[in-house]
Design an enzyme around this catalytic site. Structure first.
Site, mmCIF file in Angstrom:
data_model
loop_
_atom_site.group_PDB
_atom_site.id
_atom_site.type_symbol
_atom_site.label_atom_id
_atom_site.label_comp_id
_atom_site.label_asym_id
_atom_site.label_seq_id
_atom_site.Cartn_x
_atom_site.Cartn_y
_atom_site.Cartn_z
ATOM 1 N N LYS A 1 -0.124 11.278 6.428
ATOM 2 C CA LYS A 1 0.101 10.123 7.304
ATOM 3 C C LYS A 1 0.793 9.014 6.501
ATOM 4 C CE LYS A 1 -3.218 7.419 7.292
ATOM 5 N NZ LYS A 1 -3.689 6.174 6.731
ATOM 6 N N LYS B 1 0.842 -1.208 0.000
ATOM 7 C CA LYS B 1 0.000 0.000 0.000
ATOM 8 C C LYS B 1 0.881 1.265 0.000
ATOM 9 C CE LYS B 1 -3.313 2.973 0.637
ATOM 10 N NZ LYS B 1 -4.462 3.298 -0.157
#
Ligand code: NAP
Length: 296
Positions: free
Chosen positions: A240, A172
């Site tokens: 993030k 990811k």
């Protein structure tokens, strides 16, 4: 398989994903920190739990879709967390994007209870969550992955087991390097096109069928030219992810010069109060460099 599934975190992504599980015939028990969002799901057929612990007591497969690493730790390992109610052989599927290293630690803690973790972060945005066409990259035991296939099939289309715990999250992060770089190219291309005076809609139509096409171009360029900066994916969440990318790259000693620059441009947008805007607001940082505004 057992048709009961737990779902924790009903945000932009989690709510449509939980709805797709209901549509696929699963009995879904939901928990959300802000209880009003869980109450809305009850009218759609879900059962509401009062804590992550209660979700784990009532279901043997528990999905988490919350914001960041500390949030996943809190709902799984914290007070009244999943770990307090989990039964042996239950499976936690964490679909949030978080640290690969923290993922491995959470897997060890669940293993101590005889339970399993799959890290299964997704790509495809809010549209993919609604349509049930997410790409899902999964880390964990293959056998557990196979057991959970009916759930993945209800949520996504491109579902790939990529390795052991933490590897789903690593892939990811690779995905986010690609997304950030591509979106930066889309924003620069639109600024170039704007300054040249070309019709932006026609320019996008002309390039989107060729080698330059991308999800970012097709989905976000039309929004940029309408000055629609509503979030599908918020800048704060992208940062993030880019923080995780840069930290992991540093640990491995890998140079990511362009990703690092985009990370800094997003930082400038956060400083300007744009953290809750969608990632397509990256164009605003680039517009300032040239004194050009795209669309409007
Ligand atoms: P979001 O709309 O901000 O939703 C976050 C959800 O997590 C909310 O339900 C929130 O509860 C809950 N939450 C956050 N911190 C919590 C805590 N400490 N304890 C309990 N619940 C907590 O975010 P999102 O866009 O759905 O993203 C969720 C995850 O998917 C993130 O990891 C993101 O990186 C990833 N992701 C997002 C996209 C996208 O396009 N949006 C695409 C792929 C992956 P409240 O309602 O109480 O705030």
């Amino acid at each position: 398989m057992d048709k009961r599934v737990g779902f924790i975190g009903l945000g932009i992504m989690g709510k449509p994903m939980a709805l797709n599980l209901l549509k696929a015939g699963f009995e879904v028990t939901v928990y959300n920190r802000t209880a009003a969002k869980a109450r809305q799901m009850v009218s759609q057929g879900a059962k509401k739990a009062n804590s992550p612990r209660e979700v784990a007591e009532e279901t043997a497969i528990i999905i988490t879709m919350v914001s960041d690493t500390p949030d996943v730790e809190s709902v799984i390992l914290g007070e009244n967390g999943v770990i307090e109610g989990i039964k042996p052989d239950s499976v936690v599927i964490d679909m949030s994007t978080i640290s690969p290293e923290a993922t491995r630690r959470i897997a060890v803690r669940l293993k101590e209870k005889g339970a399993h973790l799959l890290d299964a972060p997704v790509s495809g945005g809010e549209q993919g969550a609604i349509a049930g066409t997410l790409s899902i990259m999964v880390g964990g035991d293959v056998e557990i992955f196979e057991r959970c296939q009916p759930i993945f099939q209800a949520l996504g289309k491109n579902i790939i087991h990529v390795g052991s715990n933490g590897m789903g999250q690593t892939v990811k992060l690779m995905n986010q390097i690609l997304v950030a770089g591509t979106l930066n190219a889309v924003a620069e291309a639109l600024i170039f096109a704007q300054k040249s005076g070309v019709n932006l809609e026609k320019a996008i139509d002309a390039v989107k069928g060729g080698a330059a096409s991308s999800w970012q171009l097709v989905n976000l360029a039309p929004r940029i030219i309408k000055r629609d900066f509503q979030p599908g994916f918020m800048i704060d969440l992208m940062q993030k992810d880019l923080n995780l990318v840069m930290r992991t790259a540093d640990e491995m000693k890998v140079a990511l010069p362009v990703t690092s620059l985009i990370h800094q441009m997003y930082y400038s947008l956060q400083c300007a109060g744009e953290g809750k805007s969608g990632t397509q607001a990256l164009v605003k940082a680039l517009e300032r460099l040239s004194g050009v505004q795209v669309g409007g």
